[in-house]
Write a protein that holds these residues in place. Sequence first.
Motif, mmCIF file in Angstrom:
data_model
loop_
_atom_site.group_PDB
_atom_site.id
_atom_site.type_symbol
_atom_site.label_atom_id
_atom_site.label_comp_id
_atom_site.label_asym_id
_atom_site.label_seq_id
_atom_site.Cartn_x
_atom_site.Cartn_y
_atom_site.Cartn_z
ATOM 1 N N UNK A 151 0.974 -1.217 -0.046
ATOM 2 C CA UNK A 151 0.044 -0.054 -0.120
ATOM 3 C C UNK A 151 0.775 1.445 -0.164
ATOM 4 N N UNK A 152 2.183 1.190 -0.452
ATOM 5 C CA UNK A 152 2.871 2.313 -0.641
ATOM 6 C C UNK A 152 2.254 3.320 -1.407
ATOM 7 N N UNK A 153 2.161 2.929 -2.688
ATOM 8 C CA UNK A 153 1.748 3.568 -3.844
ATOM 9 C C UNK A 153 0.438 4.467 -3.367
ATOM 10 N N UNK A 154 -0.323 3.900 -2.810
ATOM 11 C CA UNK A 154 -1.747 4.515 -2.141
ATOM 12 C C UNK A 154 -1.401 5.596 -1.274
ATOM 13 N N UNK A 155 -0.346 5.254 -0.271
ATOM 14 C CA UNK A 155 0.137 6.080 0.636
ATOM 15 C C UNK A 155 0.988 7.168 0.231
ATOM 16 N N UNK A 156 1.407 7.314 -0.891
ATOM 17 C CA UNK A 156 2.256 8.295 -1.496
ATOM 18 C C UNK A 156 1.045 9.245 -2.371
ATOM 19 N N UNK A 208 -4.953 2.820 12.682
ATOM 20 C CA UNK A 208 -5.364 3.096 11.221
ATOM 21 C C UNK A 208 -6.011 4.401 11.162
ATOM 22 N N UNK A 209 -6.730 4.809 12.140
ATOM 23 C CA UNK A 209 -7.374 6.238 12.305
ATOM 24 C C UNK A 209 -6.284 7.256 12.196
ATOM 25 N N UNK A 210 -5.100 6.850 12.980
ATOM 26 C CA UNK A 210 -4.075 8.292 13.014
ATOM 27 C C UNK A 210 -3.354 8.070 11.584
ATOM 28 N N UNK A 211 -3.025 7.054 11.127
ATOM 29 C CA UNK A 211 -2.470 6.935 9.830
ATOM 30 C C UNK A 211 -3.258 7.439 8.869
ATOM 31 N N UNK A 212 -4.673 7.256 8.779
ATOM 32 C CA UNK A 212 -5.371 7.974 7.941
ATOM 33 C C UNK A 212 -5.623 9.405 8.051
ATOM 34 N N UNK A 213 -5.472 9.810 9.122
ATOM 35 C CA UNK A 213 -5.498 11.268 9.236
ATOM 36 C C UNK A 213 -4.265 11.878 9.057
ATOM 37 N N UNK A 214 -3.184 11.160 9.325
ATOM 38 C CA UNK A 214 -2.012 11.669 8.803
ATOM 39 C C UNK A 214 -1.791 11.867 7.478
ATOM 40 N N UNK A 215 -2.187 10.931 6.824
ATOM 41 C CA UNK A 215 -1.972 10.853 5.128
ATOM 42 C C UNK A 215 -2.729 12.110 4.590
ATOM 43 N N UNK A 216 -3.902 12.220 5.207
ATOM 44 C CA UNK A 216 -4.993 13.347 4.623
ATOM 45 C C UNK A 216 -4.655 14.794 5.071
ATOM 46 N N UNK A 217 -5.178 14.959 6.267
ATOM 47 C CA UNK A 217 -5.288 15.981 7.112
ATOM 48 C C UNK A 217 -3.714 16.611 7.663
ATOM 49 N N UNK A 242 -8.081 3.255 1.318
ATOM 50 C CA UNK A 242 -7.409 2.088 1.033
ATOM 51 C C UNK A 242 -5.883 1.907 1.526
ATOM 52 N N UNK A 243 -5.215 2.814 1.873
ATOM 53 C CA UNK A 243 -3.768 2.900 2.444
ATOM 54 C C UNK A 243 -4.043 2.458 3.921
ATOM 55 N N UNK A 244 -4.709 3.373 4.489
ATOM 56 C CA UNK A 244 -5.046 3.095 6.196
ATOM 57 C C UNK A 244 -5.665 1.665 6.469
ATOM 58 N N UNK A 245 -6.749 1.090 5.557
ATOM 59 C CA UNK A 245 -7.271 -0.211 5.898
ATOM 60 C C UNK A 245 -6.265 -1.124 5.665
ATOM 61 N N UNK A 246 -5.492 -0.905 4.567
ATOM 62 C CA UNK A 246 -4.578 -2.018 4.106
ATOM 63 C C UNK A 246 -3.266 -2.043 5.254
ATOM 64 N N UNK A 247 -3.072 -1.012 5.561
ATOM 65 C CA UNK A 247 -1.904 -0.922 6.697
ATOM 66 C C UNK A 247 -2.434 -1.615 7.961
ATOM 67 N N UNK A 248 -3.694 -1.446 8.436
ATOM 68 C CA UNK A 248 -4.281 -2.109 9.449
ATOM 69 C C UNK A 248 -4.262 -3.496 9.220
ATOM 70 N N UNK A 249 -4.767 -3.943 7.968
ATOM 71 C CA UNK A 249 -4.814 -5.362 7.833
ATOM 72 C C UNK A 249 -3.450 -6.067 7.751
ATOM 73 N N UNK A 250 -2.383 -5.561 7.298
ATOM 74 C CA UNK A 250 -1.078 -5.925 7.249
ATOM 75 C C UNK A 250 -0.595 -6.015 9.033
ATOM 76 N N UNK A 251 -0.880 -5.071 9.486
ATOM 77 C CA UNK A 251 -0.408 -4.902 10.824
ATOM 78 C C UNK A 251 -0.956 -6.270 11.660
ATOM 79 N N UNK A 296 -6.358 18.654 15.538
ATOM 80 C CA UNK A 296 -7.065 17.334 15.785
ATOM 81 C C UNK A 296 -6.063 16.244 15.403
ATOM 82 N N UNK A 297 -5.371 16.516 14.279
ATOM 83 C CA UNK A 297 -4.542 15.350 13.971
ATOM 84 C C UNK A 297 -3.567 15.095 15.189
ATOM 85 N N UNK A 298 -2.947 16.089 15.505
ATOM 86 C CA UNK A 298 -2.167 16.032 16.810
ATOM 87 C C UNK A 298 -2.862 15.248 17.871
#
Length: 582
Positions: A12-17, A125-134, A80-89, A292-294
Amino acid sequence: MIGVLLREVKEYKKASIATPVFMILEVLMEMIIPYLMASIIDKGVSVGDIQHIYKIGGWMVAAAGVALFAGMAGGRYGAKASAGFAKNLREAMFNHIQTFSFANIDKYSTAGLVTRLTTDVTNVQNAYHMSLRMFTRAPASLLCAMTMAFSINVRLATVYLIAVLVLGALLFLIMSRATRYFQEAFPKYDDLNASVQENVSAIRVVKAYVREKQETEKFRKASENIYRIFVRAECTLVYNAPLMQFTVYTCILLISWIGAKMIVSSSLTTGELMSLLTYCMNILMSLMMMSMVFVMVSMSMASIRRIAEVLNETSDLKDPREPILEVPDGSIEFKNVDFSYKKGSARPVLQNINLKIHAGETIGIIGGTGSAKTSLVNLVSRLYDVSDGEVLVGGINVKKYGLEALRNQVSVVLQNNVLFSGTILDNLRWGNKEATEEECREACVLACADEFIQKFPQGYYTYIEQGGSNVSGGQKQRLCIARALLKKPKILILDDSTSAVDTATDKKIRRAFREEIPDTTKLIIAQRIASVQDADRIIVMEEGRIDGFGTHEELLESNEIYREVYLSQTKGGGDFDEKAGE
């Protein structure tokens, strides 16, 4: 610590980028729109140039369309990136836990591991999603809006800069206080899950002793602890909104007041003032998003540490570089063995064990509670490693075998019998997944399980409930013995696994072992001397030492402990913890 988790992003690196790239594109388009709006007002509406209005309006629509597309794409790739990251974790943690030795597993509670696999991963997962977007969008929006504001008017933009610095300092104080509360809250989930797990798994005991009220109260306290911490955290966070609103309205008033004077003095246009007001909202809302991200990242830091702790745990038991994959025979030898569950213990659980067992022998092991009978047999299949000395199977140190090869030849029926949800055949095939129904039936005949299985309406296709709750203790023990026999091992270890079986059935099982699997070495732990007196030899354990080793007759003559217990049991039901004369 964070790097350990980020290794699991993988495919999920491509989706994360792609997510932050689309977020930045969305911000750029949004920042262009107020600038174009100022041009429409100043060069179109003010002078009545309809062509300019159409032209710039078209660019605004195009910018809005690109921003919409970028926002949707960023949301899609972020999810996709955050849900996939959580699945892999989750997969990485679960797979890693499977490699743990018993010593590793002893460090964690079951409830703690469940919390890590569920609640903690969801937080990350939530923190990763917020970090990528917000966390991409907010700084980019803040930087772009400040740049555009300063490009329009430095004097008015300075108001924003002061507001950002003051608001940032106040938000930091609020966030740091709230973060402490959140870090206290998440470990409390372990207590909550432990309460639920213990209650559900022992529900029959709870009801038998009418302890529902006490269990409810225990759960209520665990839930109340989490509630109180979250209330304190949220009560701290409520200051965010009014503080933000106060700052926004103050900036609007100051910009409107100063801007109006500048418009009158012709040093600022109406369109520029409208753009600055729009950028005001962008700047301050970006700061709000960053806060809020913090909070979200701070909330997840405790979860990140707990997940990394599991992923960094290394198993005490590892295969050698060139493992031996074939066990020659079922002979067992202990040479000067000492064993402790924890390194540095003052007194070893097993002390100076020297023992030699020939292939095919039946060895009884008896001793009082806490005499380390189970600890002794656990070393044979290398469920634990010795602290000192060595254990040999087939004349080879168990550390030289591949773990899978060794354990495939050493079947263990543990003291706590466990069955899994599924049919009887499914459970039996845990011993050998390729076993035919006929082979399963033969193993059950040896374990005296076939007789009760045939009485079930669906026979071997009878469904076993989770934990084997729909079969009796004795039936569960016999199914577990049959499951172990299906491995066709060179060594069979029965750890008090006929305790719930009646004496006659116990005798049948022992006779079947003697006649049908004579080449298999059998280690039988028991409390009843009747269960082991016909063994080839018997080990008497006492406080982690071998107090006696010989045949039934030899021990009656030479071993005082064995003789006293034998006389106690034959006189009327004493067990190994009740010595004669006490």
